[in-house]
Write a protein that holds these residues in place. Structure first.
Motif, PDB file in Angstrom:
ATOM      1  N   ALA A  93       0.828  -1.202   0.000  1.00 48.21           N
ATOM      2  CA  ALA A  93       0.000   0.000   0.000  1.00 48.21           C
ATOM      3  C   ALA A  93       0.868   1.261   0.000  1.00 48.21           C
ATOM      4  O   ALA A  93       0.542   2.245  -0.685  1.00 48.21           O
ATOM      5  CB  ALA A  93      -0.922   0.001   1.214  1.00 48.21           C
ATOM      6  N   GLU A  94       1.960   1.248   0.722  1.00 45.67           N
ATOM      7  CA  GLU A  94       2.857   2.409   0.740  1.00 45.67           C
ATOM      8  C   GLU A  94       3.484   2.646  -0.635  1.00 45.67           C
ATOM      9  O   GLU A  94       3.551   3.787  -1.113  1.00 45.67           O
ATOM     10  CB  GLU A  94       3.951   2.205   1.788  1.00 45.67           C
ATOM     11  CG  GLU A  94       3.470   2.340   3.220  1.00 45.67           C
ATOM     12  CD  GLU A  94       4.601   2.175   4.221  1.00 45.67           C
ATOM     13  OE1 GLU A  94       5.749   1.884   3.783  1.00 45.67           O
ATOM     14  OE2 GLU A  94       4.350   2.333   5.430  1.00 45.67           O
ATOM     15  N   SER A  97       0.711   3.848  -3.070  1.00 43.03           N
ATOM     16  CA  SER A  97       0.247   5.198  -2.732  1.00 43.03           C
ATOM     17  C   SER A  97       1.219   6.255  -3.231  1.00 43.03           C
ATOM     18  O   SER A  97       0.825   7.379  -3.559  1.00 43.03           O
ATOM     19  CB  SER A  97       0.060   5.330  -1.215  1.00 43.03           C
ATOM     20  OG  SER A  97      -0.970   4.483  -0.764  1.00 43.03           O
ATOM     21  N   HIS A 100       1.932   8.030  -8.100  1.00 48.65           N
ATOM     22  CA  HIS A 100       0.842   8.879  -8.565  1.00 48.65           C
ATOM     23  C   HIS A 100       0.667   8.807 -10.078  1.00 48.65           C
ATOM     24  O   HIS A 100      -0.300   9.344 -10.614  1.00 48.65           O
ATOM     25  CB  HIS A 100       1.103  10.326  -8.136  1.00 48.65           C
ATOM     26  CG  HIS A 100       1.235  10.499  -6.649  1.00 48.65           C
ATOM     27  ND1 HIS A 100       0.194  10.246  -5.784  1.00 48.65           N
ATOM     28  CD2 HIS A 100       2.301  10.860  -5.871  1.00 48.65           C
ATOM     29  CE1 HIS A 100       0.584  10.468  -4.536  1.00 48.65           C
ATOM     30  NE2 HIS A 100       1.865  10.828  -4.557  1.00 48.65           N
ATOM     31  N   ASN A 104      -4.760   6.465  -8.315  1.00 51.17           N
ATOM     32  CA  ASN A 104      -5.384   7.596  -7.625  1.00 51.17           C
ATOM     33  C   ASN A 104      -5.307   7.423  -6.117  1.00 51.17           C
ATOM     34  O   ASN A 104      -5.147   8.394  -5.385  1.00 51.17           O
ATOM     35  CB  ASN A 104      -6.844   7.733  -8.061  1.00 51.17           C
ATOM     36  CG  ASN A 104      -6.980   8.150  -9.516  1.00 51.17           C
ATOM     37  OD1 ASN A 104      -6.470   9.184  -9.915  1.00 51.17           O
ATOM     38  ND2 ASN A 104      -7.668   7.345 -10.316  1.00 51.17           N
ATOM     39  N   PHE A 105      -5.476   6.186  -5.658  1.00 51.86           N
ATOM     40  CA  PHE A 105      -5.301   5.901  -4.235  1.00 51.86           C
ATOM     41  C   PHE A 105      -5.045   4.417  -4.053  1.00 51.86           C
ATOM     42  O   PHE A 105      -5.344   3.594  -4.935  1.00 51.86           O
ATOM     43  CB  PHE A 105      -6.514   6.356  -3.405  1.00 51.86           C
ATOM     44  CG  PHE A 105      -7.781   5.572  -3.653  1.00 51.86           C
ATOM     45  CD1 PHE A 105      -7.974   4.290  -3.139  1.00 51.86           C
ATOM     46  CD2 PHE A 105      -8.826   6.127  -4.382  1.00 51.86           C
ATOM     47  CE1 PHE A 105      -9.132   3.583  -3.360  1.00 51.86           C
ATOM     48  CE2 PHE A 105     -10.006   5.428  -4.621  1.00 51.86           C
ATOM     49  CZ  PHE A 105     -10.156   4.154  -4.098  1.00 51.86           C
ATOM     50  N   ALA A 106      -4.477   4.087  -2.906  1.00 51.98           N
ATOM     51  CA  ALA A 106      -4.272   2.691  -2.498  1.00 51.98           C
ATOM     52  C   ALA A 106      -4.483   2.636  -0.995  1.00 51.98           C
ATOM     53  O   ALA A 106      -3.866   3.413  -0.247  1.00 51.98           O
ATOM     54  CB  ALA A 106      -2.859   2.225  -2.863  1.00 51.98           C
ATOM     55  N   GLU A 107      -5.347   1.738  -0.553  1.00 49.20           N
ATOM     56  CA  GLU A 107      -5.676   1.701   0.871  1.00 49.20           C
ATOM     57  C   GLU A 107      -5.892   0.267   1.346  1.00 49.20           C
ATOM     58  O   GLU A 107      -6.154  -0.638   0.542  1.00 49.20           O
ATOM     59  CB  GLU A 107      -6.928   2.532   1.152  1.00 49.20           C
ATOM     60  CG  GLU A 107      -8.166   2.061   0.395  1.00 49.20           C
ATOM     61  CD  GLU A 107      -9.347   2.983   0.575  1.00 49.20           C
ATOM     62  OE1 GLU A 107      -9.108   4.160   0.928  1.00 49.20           O
ATOM     63  OE2 GLU A 107     -10.495   2.537   0.373  1.00 49.20           O
ATOM     64  N   THR A 220      -7.035  -0.487  -4.752  1.00 47.46           N
ATOM     65  CA  THR A 220      -6.505   0.673  -5.473  1.00 47.46           C
ATOM     66  C   THR A 220      -7.492   1.155  -6.523  1.00 47.46           C
ATOM     67  O   THR A 220      -8.325   0.383  -7.020  1.00 47.46           O
ATOM     68  CB  THR A 220      -5.170   0.348  -6.166  1.00 47.46           C
ATOM     69  OG1 THR A 220      -5.420  -0.503  -7.302  1.00 47.46           O
ATOM     70  CG2 THR A 220      -4.211  -0.342  -5.233  1.00 47.46           C
ATOM     71  N   SER A 656     -13.189   7.749   5.815  1.00 51.54           N
ATOM     72  CA  SER A 656     -12.742   6.682   4.920  1.00 51.54           C
ATOM     73  C   SER A 656     -13.726   5.524   4.888  1.00 51.54           C
ATOM     74  O   SER A 656     -13.798   4.776   3.908  1.00 51.54           O
ATOM     75  CB  SER A 656     -11.359   6.182   5.351  1.00 51.54           C
ATOM     76  OG  SER A 656     -11.387   5.742   6.704  1.00 51.54           O
TER      77      SER A 656
END
Length: 864
Positions: A93-94, A97, A100, A104-107, A220, A656
């Motif tokens: 995830a790091e 994230s 870019h 757009n996002f990773a969580e 993601t 979130s």
């Protein structure tokens, strides 16, 4: 009749052969340009059906309101040790994230601090009490580890166990036999020089460890490139590279699978495209072989192949202009065009080769004219009827087949024009020999006679077959689940199958949008009472119930545990000598109580491993220390956090989580998960039907699948009726007799019923891909039957011995070759399409070559 005008048109094209070829070359260049610049492909199965359908509108609205749930790429981390899985998910995830360019996002949804802090609060009071009691019992052990979170502290804690046994407290260890056995396994491996990380979550977590599950997730939102055939390809490649760099992936301890809508869609197109070009080329090669056997001259074969290729290019150009974007069904139009359009060329060329004419240009022109007058009107009727069979699907809500119907319907007209203009021009240029001996099958005359002699028996048998087919129609099953037409061996599908057993990660969920949170709670209570429902999630589901009772239990436990778990200055990391000394001391202490232990007690194994480790070299001892306590600090921190839980309300749920269930205007989402595995269409249909009885406005993936199946079946019922009416009208206008029209339609209906029998008996489940066999069956059946009926009207006595029968047979072989290439596809939906087309083609051929000769009325002039 149109016979004479068509003959004159063909002669005109032949006289101006080079001009006609130049014109088609110019048109082909334009079609190629249009295809390269305007034609695209989408794998989005949600676009297979019309937006005017109410359930589709609700589904699209959900996607618009909650875009964060759409077009996701998901990494599923599978690990035997939950800590290894969690650490791998964190690192991945790091990395994603920070990328870019592709994301757009990773969580990590299961790593939300709110859920971790309140983890104990989501347990029911009884299991919570058991977990806390077990933790309190282990308090001396945990206290020692908190003060010294190393193997030295661990070994020291084991010494406390030996002291307890010495004081007669051995019975208290019975509930710890499983954790001690797990610790013994790891310690023995460390002592043998093969250290493996120890899972403290499994060792201390008890029921909490089981609830955590085997899988971790990284969700993601990739940046998609819609100019590519695989819009998520770049993001998937970036994720693969990130996965390869992870520690536990490289060591083989953890597996990471990729799935999600983006992955599945990209794989879908790759699977469909895989072998499509080679299949088309292979189909053309085999078609060329059959053509050679049919017309026996390369001077005829080459013009036919050129005509097919040009017709295909023109049809592709039309698709680019009229449609723009092909779907997973309409993308198969190329192979289908070759399979059907070749029939027109074969019919024309076989009869052309059978003409008797003088040599020279005059003889060729005369032969072409006669062939045009003999076959042109038949090919026209066949083309119009086949086109009608396709175009009948254009107005339906099933856009997937409607698009194919439009392209293929116009393609049949293109094929007719090409056959009556370009093909004669090419034949004139290549100038093949005529008077080909016996283009018919004279040896089939006795078969004709036998069929005519036993026509009553044959018609009776076919009547029984028809009755059986009608009886089996209700048993036809339609599977509208798009997942069942995907390649089950693709990475995305394998990963998805791992999750299907868990209702909360199953893709078969339902959703309901209500006006407020109060309505969401009421609907959740209503839907929870449905027997097919496993659980219902809404925003309030993230607020623990019975908080007063649970907090009292947690606070009682924390008052005992936290003072010993919160250590301001834990001991520093030990040296190898300190580790050996601690191992030796604990081994000696345990050795003094072995006589009080059973033969199977894991403490015996622990004592032996410690004794062995106490003499191990520095590197081995330090490696053992790292393996045994690497994940200990994390587990202790999590335990401290959960023991400090406080009351929470809806306002405490972080954005979130809340954004997935609550809109800015106050509307709330209710998410329903089914009981059991929804692997069969019957179970899914039962689940959705039960929900719709409670709330008709329900939406979601499960509803989309069931409603799409209903919409597709309804579309085919409408289109089939329209196609039969249009074909009947065309036949009546062409034949001018109701009886002759019925002679064409009767074998068409019989072949359809025979196909039904085979589909039910094999069985071959219908799906949104292979159901297009219906319009193909109508088109091919009419093409074959019309030739026999019109020849019979012209006085042909032995239909199976005529050049028409030869043309029909080789048309079937060429068409079957094209369909066979689909059946060999790696894509299950495309393969099922090919199989069903082959079945329907076989039934059509049987009806044409056996049923039609038996059905044709006997004339006084016919021979016995």
């Amino acid at each position: 009749m149109l016979s004479a005008p068509i003959g004159r048109f063909i002669t005109f094209c032949a006289r101006h052969a080079y001009a006609v070829v130049a014109l088609f070359l110019l048109l082909s260049c334009g079609a190629v340009y249009a295809g390269m610049t305007c034609l695209g492909v989408t794998t989005d199965t949600s676009k297979m059906l019309s937006d005017r359908l109410e359930w589709k509108q609700r589904s699209d609205e959900m996607g618009r309101l909650f875009p964060q749930k759409e077009n996701l790429l998901v990494a599923v981390i599978e690990a035997d040790l939950p800590e290894e899985g969690r650490e791998t998910a964190r690192e991945l995830a790091e990395k994603l994230s920070a990328d870019h360019t592709h994301f757009n996002f990773a969580e990590r949804p299961d790593a939300n601090p709110y859920l971790i802090r309140n983890g104990l609060m989501f347990l029911e009071p009884q299991p919570l009490s058991q977990v806390l009691n077990d933790t309190i019992t282990a308090q001396p052990f945990l206290s020692a580890l908190a003060q010294d979170p190393s193997a030295r502290g661990l070994f020291g804690a084991m010494s406390l166990i030996s002291e307890g046994i010495r004081q007669g407290q051995a019975d208290g260890l019975k509930s710890f036999q499983t954790p001690l056995a797990g610790f013994a396994d790891n310690l023995e491996k460390a002592a043998a020089g093969q250290p493996q990380p120890l899972s403290w979550q499994q060792l201390l977590g008890g029921q909490l460890s089981d609830l955590a599950g085997r899988y971790q997730f990284v969700i993601t939102k990739p940046k998609l490139d819609y100019g590519s055939f695989q819009p998520g390809g770049a993001a998937s490649d970036a994720m693969v590279q990130a996965i390869k760099s992870l520690e536990f992936v490289k060591s083989g301890q953890v597996k990471v699978h990729m799935t999600g809508q983006v992955k599945l869609d990209d794989e879908e197109f790759a699977t469909v495209a895989e072998g499509m070009v080679s299949g088309l080329l292979g189909s053309l090669v085999l078609v060329t072989l059959w053509l050679t056997l049919a017309v026996r001259s390369w001077r005829v074969v080459l013009p036919i192949v050129v005509t097919l290729v040009v017709g295909l290019l023109l049809t592709t150009g039309f698709a680019a202009v009229a449609v723009g974007t092909l779907n997973l069904i309409s993308v198969a139009f190329a192979i289908l065009f070759v399979g059907i359009a070749v029939d027109f060329a074969i019919q024309f060329s076989v009869r052309f080769r059978a003409q008797h004419a003088d040599s020279g240009n005059a003889g060729i022109l005369e032969a072409l004219r006669e062939t045009g007058e003999e076959t042109g009107h038949q090919i026209l009727v066949a083309a119009l009827a086949t086109s009608a069979g396709f175009l009948a699907f254009t107005p339906t809500a099933f856009l997937g087949v409607a698009q194919l119907g439009l392209i293929a319907g116009i393609g049949m007209l293109v094929a007719f024009v090409s056959t009556t203009s370009l093909l004669p021009a090419l034949l004139k240029i290549f100038h093949p020999k005529l008077d080909c001996p016996d283009m018919g099958y004279s040896f089939m005359k006795p078969v004709d006679v036998k069929i005519r002699h036993h026509r009553t028996l044959l018609l009776g048998l076919f009547g029984v077959v028809a009755v059986v087919g009608i009886a089996l129609v209700p048993k036809l099953q339609f599977d509208g689940d798009p997942l069942h037409t995907k390649n089950p061996n693709s990475e995305g599908m394998r990963a998805l199958h791992l999750l299907m057993s868990n209702p909360q990660s199953s893709p078969y969920s339902a959703e309901l949008l209500v006006k407020s949170l109060d309505d969401a709670q009421k609907q959740a209570d209503r839907l929870s009472s449905v027997p097919q429902v496993h659980d219902v999630l809404w925003l309030g589901s993230f607020v623990p119930t019975k908080q007063d009772e649970k907090l009292a239990l947690i606070q009682d436990a924390s008052s005992i545990l936290l003072p010993t778990l919160i250590v301001p200055n834990p001991k520093p990391a030990p040296s190898a000598d300190e580790l050996r000394a601690s191992a030796a001391a604990t081994a000696t202490a345990l050795g003094g109580v072995l006589d009080k232990l059973s033969a199977q007690d894991p403490l015996r194994r622990i004592q032996a491993a410690l004794a062995k480790l106490s003499t191990a070299p520095d590197a081995q001892v330090l490696a053992a220390n790292n393996a045994l306590v690497r994940f200990l600090p994390l587990q202790l921190d999590q335990l401290r956090t959960m023991l400090q839980a406080t009351p929470v309300t809806l306002k405490d749920v972080p954005p979130s989580i809340a954004n997935d269930y609550l809109l800015p205007d106050g509307r709330a989402l209710v998410e329903v998960h089914p009981t059991g595995v929804m692997s069969s269409s019957g179970a899914l249909r039962k689940f959705v039907t039960a929900l719709q009885k409670v709330e008709p406005e329900i939406a979601g993936t499960a509803v989309d699948i069931v409603e799409s199946a209903r919409s597709i079946v309804r579309a085919f019922e409408q289109a089939a009726a329209a196609a039969i009416i249009m074909i009947a009208l065309i036949l009546f206008l062409a034949l001018r007799r109701v009886k002759d029209m019925l002679l064409v339609l009767a074998p068409l209906m019989l072949s359809a019923l025979m196909t039904v029998i085979l589909v039910v008996l094999l069985p071959e489940t219908l799906n949104f891909a292979n159901i297009i066999a219906l319009p193909l069956l109508l088109g091919v059946g009419v093409s074959f039957n019309i030739y026999f009926v019109m020849n019979w009207r012209d006085g042909v006595k032995f239909p199976l011995a005529s050049p028409t029968a030869r043309a029909v047979l080789f048309s079937a072989l060429t068409t079957g070759t094209a369909f066979g290439s689909l059946a060999l596809s790696h894509h299950p939906g495309t393969a099922s399409m090919g199989r069903l087309l082959l079945l329907s083609l076989g039934c059509t051929l049987l009806a044409t070559l056996v049923f039609v000769p038996a059905l044709l009325p006997k004339r006084p002039t016919d021979e016995a």
